[in-house]
Design an enzyme around this catalytic site. Structure first.
Site, PDB file in Angstrom:
ATOM      1  N   LYS A  26      -1.894   1.851  -2.772  1.00  0.00           N
ATOM      2  CA  LYS A  26      -1.246   2.244  -1.526  1.00  0.00           C
ATOM      3  C   LYS A  26      -0.070   3.159  -1.847  1.00  0.00           C
ATOM      4  CE  LYS A  26       1.804  -1.792  -1.366  1.00  0.00           C
ATOM      5  NZ  LYS A  26       3.039  -1.039  -1.614  1.00  0.00           N
ATOM      6  N   ASP A  63       2.860  -5.425  -5.795  1.00  0.00           N
ATOM      7  CA  ASP A  63       3.276  -4.362  -6.718  1.00  0.00           C
ATOM      8  C   ASP A  63       3.938  -4.849  -8.013  1.00  0.00           C
ATOM      9  OD1 ASP A  63       2.475  -3.077  -4.449  1.00  0.00           O
ATOM     10  OD2 ASP A  63       4.406  -2.189  -3.980  1.00  0.00           O
ATOM     11  N   CYS A 109      13.774   1.047   0.062  1.00  0.00           N
ATOM     12  CA  CYS A 109      14.502   2.268  -0.230  1.00  0.00           C
ATOM     13  C   CYS A 109      13.504   3.312  -0.688  1.00  0.00           C
ATOM     14  CB  CYS A 109      15.582   2.056  -1.283  1.00  0.00           C
ATOM     15  SG  CYS A 109      14.963   1.380  -2.829  1.00  0.00           S
TER      16      CYS A 109
END
Length: 242
Positions: free
Chosen positions: A105, A45, A136
């Site tokens: 995703k 990411d 988180c």
């Protein structure tokens, strides 16, 4: 109680070093030693929206790009994921992964997106880098909150649950908060992941200066990596005992 005896190595039969013995994959796994033929690189990411929120983002990307270059040279496959790219944008171009498929995703782990690759029985080790280090959940659409990625920590935990070795390139992993980052590194280490650096991982994959690809890797390790200014453990002791 009957004594248990173990066979001795026959006299005159030397251990093979620095070459690879027949038991290398199992022994390497016990030692946390990645091998090119059984490893894969996960790039988690590294997307446009994190430029302004993740600490030392340009340096983290530069180190990850260096690790990717080394893995390409050594024949280690790489996998790139993007967390909700319609919201968080594409992978940054400076990573140098334009030719690699981008797997979108929404999960906070890469393992689901990587399922076809992880199904290969040869894969024993995963080299992991990217953002964010901790786990988180905040609403990324809200302007009150920064974007949240789907996180090396959860990826590491799921990979460890599958019995895979995980090698975290700590100089290519970051978060918005150094506290969160330090705790995530500690949590991954508690789960059995190995904390390392880009240079250390490349040297572990090479094993020997006589490796035929050593000269190609040398420029990647000769120049010091960008200084992120990030602590690895700090007062919380992510690299300490426990």
């Amino acid at each position: 109680m009957t004594a248990v005896t173990f066979p001795r190595r026959p006299a005159g039969v030397a251990r093979v070093w620095p070459g690879v013995p027949r038991c290398a994959p199992m022994a390497a796994a016990r030692l946390g030693w990645p091998l090119p033929g059984s490893s894969v690189l996960f790039l988690c990411d590294l997307q446009e929206r994190f430029r302004g929120s993740v600490a030392a983002f340009p340096q983290i990307v530069a180190v990850a790009a260096r690790l990717l270059q080394g893995c390409r040279i050594l024949g280690v496959p790489a996998l790139v994921t993007e967390q909700r790219p319609e919201v968080l944008g594409p992978t940054v171009p400076e990573l140098g992964a334009q030719d690699l498929p981008r797997l979108p995703k929404s999960a906070f782990s890469m393992a689901g997106a990587a399922a076809p690759l992880l199904g290969d029985p040869k894969i024993r080790s995963v080299l992991l880098c990217g953002v964010e280090a901790h786990a988180c959940v905040l609403p990324p659409q809200s302007p009150k909150f920064p974007p949240i990625s789907g996180v090396p920590q959860q990826t590491a935990l799921e990979l460890r649950a599958r019995g895979l070795d995980v090698h975290v390139a700590a100089d290519a992993v970051s978060s918005r908060s150094q506290v969160e980052r330090a705790l995530a590194l500690a949590r991954m280490r508690q789960a059995g992941a190995y904390l390392s650096t880009c240079e250390s991982l490349l040297l572990l994959l090479l094993r020997d200066a006589a490796h035929p690809k050593f000269r190609q890797i040398l420029p990647l390790i000769k120049e010091p990596p960008p200084d992120t200014g990030l602590i690895l453990g700090g007062p919380l002791g992510a690299l300490g005992g426990g």
